[in-house]
Enzyme design. Structure first.
Site, short mmCIF file in Angstrom:
data_model
loop_
_atom_site.label_atom_id
_atom_site.label_comp_id
_atom_site.label_asym_id
_atom_site.label_seq_id
_atom_site.Cartn_x
_atom_site.Cartn_y
_atom_site.Cartn_z
N GLY A 1 50.73 95.75 68.11
CA GLY A 1 51.48 96.80 67.44
C GLY A 1 51.01 98.20 67.83
O GLY A 1 50.07 98.37 68.61
N GLY B 1 42.79 98.88 56.70
CA GLY B 1 43.60 100.09 56.63
C GLY B 1 45.01 99.78 56.13
O GLY B 1 45.84 100.68 56.03
N ALA C 1 40.32 101.45 52.84
CA ALA C 1 40.80 102.81 52.58
C ALA C 1 42.26 102.90 53.00
O ALA C 1 42.61 102.40 54.07
CB ALA C 1 39.97 103.84 53.34
N HIS D 1 56.78 109.86 56.42
CA HIS D 1 56.34 108.92 57.45
C HIS D 1 57.52 108.48 58.31
O HIS D 1 58.68 108.73 57.98
CB HIS D 1 55.68 107.69 56.82
CG HIS D 1 54.27 107.92 56.39
ND1 HIS D 1 53.95 108.50 55.18
CD2 HIS D 1 53.08 107.67 57.00
CE1 HIS D 1 52.64 108.59 55.06
NE2 HIS D 1 52.09 108.09 56.15
N LYS E 1 58.02 102.53 58.37
CA LYS E 1 57.07 102.24 57.28
C LYS E 1 57.79 101.51 56.16
O LYS E 1 58.88 101.91 55.74
CB LYS E 1 56.44 103.54 56.76
CG LYS E 1 55.30 103.29 55.77
CD LYS E 1 54.47 104.54 55.55
CE LYS E 1 53.35 104.30 54.55
NZ LYS E 1 52.39 103.29 55.01
#
Length: 269
Positions: free
Chosen positions: A12, A98, A122, A155, A159
């Site tokens: 990806g 992530g 995070a 974004h 997404k």
């Protein structure tokens, strides 16, 4: 110390950025590359796109992909992360997460697994974003009354979760700083006759379009002035570099759940 790293979602966009960062780092080695069984790139060299093959084939076999790895970096989707979590726990491999969009139950499962393995989790690995979180904490404490707080994020069109994990983390940091619970005060939708704005709320607005890597703005709107704190990402490279810092931080750790404040040594208060 040489850090042996496996990458989830290796074919990806983020996987490619992570592989490039590993190839460029003297203290990091790509040891494995994982992807879903339907990925067209399965069996190909994970770094072939760079023109410098790494001798590591992309595989859907978790045991094969994790063999020899100290740490797995995962920027996939929650369902995939949970499978990688179980495999890493069994194999004694640390995990840098992530991925965003986890349910509360999934977050609890990750925290439970951290009793047996070391995890950095995070919603944004960018060093700049995490410094921004620290600035938001300071601003929120000073502007806790008389200012309406709105979080606007943008974004790319691909997404799948909204608001972004980073926007939610910003909301959590702000709410914690001013003694509120984000679950109680967040407003995610406005439509129709909404009435006047409740000053105790934190509002979220989401934009999706084109190839926007990630923009986040927190607006503190008062009477006669407004303060905007903004972070804009122009490349996923910043997430990759932050991820490698997380890998280095985890070296030698056997257990625990950490975030980027821990990695960067930022104070929590």
């Amino acid at each position: 110390m040489q850090h042996h790293i496996a990458i989830a979602g290796a074919s990806g966009r983020m996987g490619h950025m992570l592989i490039e960062a590993i190839q460029a780092a003297d203290d990091c080695t790509l040891s494995g590359a994982l992807d879903i069984p339907a990925a067209p790139a399965l069996g190909s060299d994970a770094a072939a796109f760079t023109g410098q093959p790494a001798g590591v084939a992309i595989t859907a076999d978790l045991a094969q992909g994790l063999q020899g790895a100290h740490t797995l970096i995962d920027f996939t989707r929650p369902e995939g992360t949970m499978a990688y979590l179980a495999a890493c726990r069994a194999a004694g491999v640390n995990l840098v997460i992530g991925t965003t969009g986890f349910s509360e139950e999934q977050k609890a499962q990750i925290a439970e697994a951290a009793q047996d393995m070391a995890i950095v989790m995070a919603p944004n690995m960018s060093v700049g974003v995490n410094v921004t979180l620290k600035l938001l904490q300071m601003a929120a404490r000073a502007l806790s009354t008389g200012y309406d707080i709105e979080i606007i994020e943008a974004h790319h069109r691909h997404k799948v979760d909204a608001p972004s994990g980073t926007a939610l983390r910003m909301g959590e940091v702000i709410a914690d700083a001013i003694g509120r619970d984000l679950k109680e005060c967040a407003v995610y939708e406005r439509y129709g006759h909404t009435g006047e704005r409740d000053p105790s709320t934190i509002g979220f607005s989401t934009i999706r379009g084109g190839d926007i890597v990630g923009d986040h703005t927190v607006l503190f709107a008062g009477i006669g002035e407004r303060i905007e704190i903004t972070h804009k990402s122009s490349s996923r490279a910043t997430y990759a570099q932050g991820s490698l810092r997380a890998v280095r931080f985890l070296a030698g750790k056997r257990s625990g759940l950490y975030d980027m404040f821990d990695v960067l040594g930022l104070p929590r208060d």
